[in-house]
Every structure is written in C-alpha cells, then in structure tokens.
Design an enzyme around this catalytic site. Structure first.
Site, short mmCIF file in Angstrom:
data_model
loop_
_atom_site.label_atom_id
_atom_site.label_comp_id
_atom_site.label_asym_id
_atom_site.label_seq_id
_atom_site.Cartn_x
_atom_site.Cartn_y
_atom_site.Cartn_z
N THR A 186 0.81 -1.22 0.00
CA THR A 186 0.00 0.00 0.00
C THR A 186 0.85 1.28 0.00
OG1 THR A 186 -0.04 0.03 2.40
CG2 THR A 186 -1.87 -1.10 1.31
N LYS A 187 2.16 1.16 0.09
CA LYS A 187 2.99 2.36 0.25
C LYS A 187 3.26 3.03 -1.11
CE LYS A 187 2.85 1.66 4.57
NZ LYS A 187 3.62 1.05 5.63
N ASN A 188 3.86 4.22 -1.06
CA ASN A 188 4.00 5.01 -2.29
C ASN A 188 4.86 4.34 -3.35
OD1 ASN A 188 2.63 6.79 -0.69
ND2 ASN A 188 3.77 8.59 -1.40
#
Ligand SMILES: *Cc1c(COP(=O)(O)O)cnc(C)c1O
Length: 392
Positions: A186-188
């Site tokens: 889910t991270k950038n």
C-alpha cells in the site's frame, strides 16, 4: 446516483503496469530470483535519490527498524521515545531488542513528534528517538536532531510514509542516523513486501549488511550471485532480512515512475482540498511548509470529522462511505488502545489527548496513482453528500 464505472473505490491499490510485469518476468527468466544484482541496483537508486551513502534492501520496514536499533546498541534497560500515532511495528521493534518504548504525544498541528514533546519524556535511560513522518508530512527535524545530539541519542526515522518527503530541501533518508522505508503493497513505492534502511554511518552499514544475511561475513551476498566463493564465516547470530531480486525488479520499475506517481498523488490531494475546504464538518490534514523547502509525500489523505457539525460519529461515517462503495482506513489506532502496550507499558486510553482526539475523528480517504480522477471526484461527492445528509 452512482456511476457504475466508479462504483467501488479501493483505498490504496498499487499501480502495477506492463513495465512492472516485464521487469519481474525478466528476473523470472534470468534464472536468478533471490538476492542479487537487481537488489544492489535498487539500493543504489534509493540511496542516491535520498542522498544517503548506504542503502540496505530488506524484506520490510519492520526489519529495517529492528536492525537500526541493533546497530545503535539499543537493548534491555534502554528507553526509546516514539509516537503513539503509528503502526505497531514502530513500537514492536523497540520491544524486540528488549528496550522500552516511551511515547510522547504528537504536536496538534503536524501530528508528528516535536522536540519539545520528546524533551518532556527524556530520562537517564533514553537512548534513541524514532520519529514517524506521519502521512508523508516531514517532522521538524532540526530541533529534534539538535536535542538528540545534545543528549547523545540515536535517531531512527520511521519513513514508511516518507519516500519523497523533503525537509528544508533535504530528502528524508539522509537526515537521521538511520532511516527505515517501507515498500509494502500500500505504500508510495511498492514491492509487495519490502523495505530499505539508509544511513551515512559507514561502519554500521557494513555490520547491518552482515546482520541482514544471517550474520555471514562481509560480501557473503556475492556467493548468491555466483561471483563469490563457497567460503564464508558467521560473525553474529544474524537475521534473514534481505530482499529478493524479484521484489527489487518490481521496485526498480516503480522507482522509474516514482516522480510521475507522486505528481498524480499531488493532483488528487489538491482536488480533495478544493472539494472540502471551509466545510464545517471536515478538518483537513496538516500540510508541509513549502516556503522552507518541505515536500509532503502524501502517502495518506486523512480528514477529521467535526462531531459538533454532524449527527453521526466517525464510525458511522465510515459505514456510510462503505455502503456507497468507498473504502477507507484509519491511521492509526493509538498505542494506548492496544492490549499489549497497556500490559507491557502501562498505557491507558487518555494518556495521549492529541493523538486520541484525532484518532476518534479521522478517516483516511482513497489515494493512489492507480485511481482515476473520476474516482477521486466520486469520493468527494460521496463524502459531501454524507455530510449534507447528516448535518447537525
Ligand atoms: C507500513 C508501516 C510500517 C511497517 O512497514 P512494513 O514494510 O510492512 O514492515 C512501519 N511504520 C509505519 C508508520 C507504517 O505505516
């Protein structure tokens, strides 16, 4: 009326395109899928981007935090100051080395740790500080680093939200002693599972590499690529924390489009600000001080509902959004709510008024470069319609 094309809006889908699929396929065909050249390439790319001398690719940010505490010689009897408004990994890794997490409530404007807040909870046992750049908004690092230097504390940045965050023109990743990034799905920047530790401490970097690969002697990773010999020595009881080339190839493809992805995030965030500004029921998130060279990475877009303006509470608001097809999340349930920290640290609800008040009102809205502007527009509409229907 709900447009079918945007009926379901996921919270934080990873943007995986043909480039990522091709990069991973290439590694699959190469016959070398574990630790190897792609991992080294990703280390160089990320360390170069953040301006750190060393990047050590790992299988999670959690592993990076754990290793940073080991490199800082933090252990039983030591205290490490951090924030209650974070993911459990920030606290758990302090417990993993036998030390005690000591929490300072966050600053009401930034929702980050402040030097003043940290100073209040220092004791003779304090050995480290772990600031979290909440949502990608930079911590005010200069006063914090000055305090840490004065008191001889090691600073490890939990930068799980902060690839692409800048403070006074300098990237997070080169500001603290150690910085832990997450490449979780889910991270950038996503590699599925993954993380990286960056540092400018040369000696520590050598030891960290050893620790990340069973404690096997320096450059042992080369034997994995066929370039080394069969011989190695085990120097410490280390961990199996290294990244694999499959994940690194995915990371490199993501890194190639990182600036474009960040630009899309900024566009969506501007749209949210425009749609919600001055709304009596919604408090908008803190923004970065751009005038001094800060850049917010916008990992999360969090709004806080104002209970005095609504007839429904936050939980019901989330339920209503779900009924309308909008997935949301809450970042974070403060540490004082979790049984383990109540038991081990004696925390209780009420200990952190700022973090807890924000928690009770916060909703993280969908944000990802994988989403379309039409989906962001739909989120705006649905949030505003719930506000209107339940206006006090
Ligand atoms: C996601 C996250 C972590 C953990 O990252 P992993 O790569 O899953 O270990 C740590 N801290 C914060 C603040 C996070 O959001």
């Amino acid at each position: 009326m709900i447009d079918a094309a945007v009926s379901q809006i996921p919270f934080s889908p990873a943007l995986i395109g043909e480039e990522e699929i091709a990069a991973v396929t290439e590694v699959l065909r190469s016959g070398w899928i574990a630790l190897g050249p792609k991992t080294k390439e990703l280390e160089a790319a990320i360390a170069g981007y953040v301006g750190a001398r060393h990047g050590i690719a790992l299988n999670s940010c959690t592993a990076a935090l754990h290793l940073a505490h080991l490199a800082s010689d933090i252990g039983p009897g030591d205290e490490v100051v951090t924030t209650p408004l974070t993911f459990c990994a920030t606290l758990n890794t302090i417990l993993h080395v036998g030390a005690k997490p000591v929490l300072a409530d966050v600053d009401p404007l930034s929702l980050n740790l402040s030097a003043e807040g940290v100073e209040k909870v220092l004791t003779r046992k304090t050995k480290g500080v772990v600031p979290v750049h909440y949502a990608g908004n930079p911590v005010d690092m200069d006063p914090l680093m000055a305090l840490a230097r004065d008191k001889g504390l090691t600073v490890t940045d939990d930068a799980a939200h902060a690839l692409g965050t800048f403070y006074k023109g300098r990237a997070v990743g080169s500001l603290a002693d150690y910085t832990a990034f997450s490449f979780y799905a889910t991270k950038n920047l996503a590699t599925g599972e993954g993380g990286m530790l960056t540092t400018n401490h040369d000696e520590a970097a050598d030891r960290l590499r050893v620790l990340s690969l069973h404690g096997m002697s320096r450059n042992a990773w080369k034997r994995y690529s066929g370039a080394g010999s069969w011989f190695y020595e085990v120097e410490e009881a280390g961990y199996k924390y290294n990244m694999a080339d499959l994940a690194a190839a995915l990371g490199l493809a993501q890194f190639a489009r990182f600036e474009a992805m960040q630009e899309t995030r900024r566009r969506y965030v501007s749209r949210y600000f425009e749609a919600f500004k001055d709304h009596p029921a919604l408090e908008l998130p803190p923004v970065a001080d751009e005038a001094r060279g800060d850049v917010h990475a916008w990992h999360l877009f969090m709004v806080r509902v104002r209970p005095e303006a609504l007839t429904i509470d936050r939980d019901t608001f989330i339920e209503k959004l779900k009924e309308l097809g909008v997935q949301t999340s809450v970042h974070f349930i403060p540490a004082s709510y979790h049984p383990i920290y109540q038991r081990e640290l004696g925390l209780k609800v009420g200990d952190f008024p700022v973090a807890e008040d924000s928690y009770r009102r916060m909703i993280s809205l969908p944000l990802s470069p994988k989403l379309t502007m039409a989906q962001i527009e739909a989120v705006c509409e649905r949030v505003l319609s719930i506000c209107d229907q339940h206006r006090r």
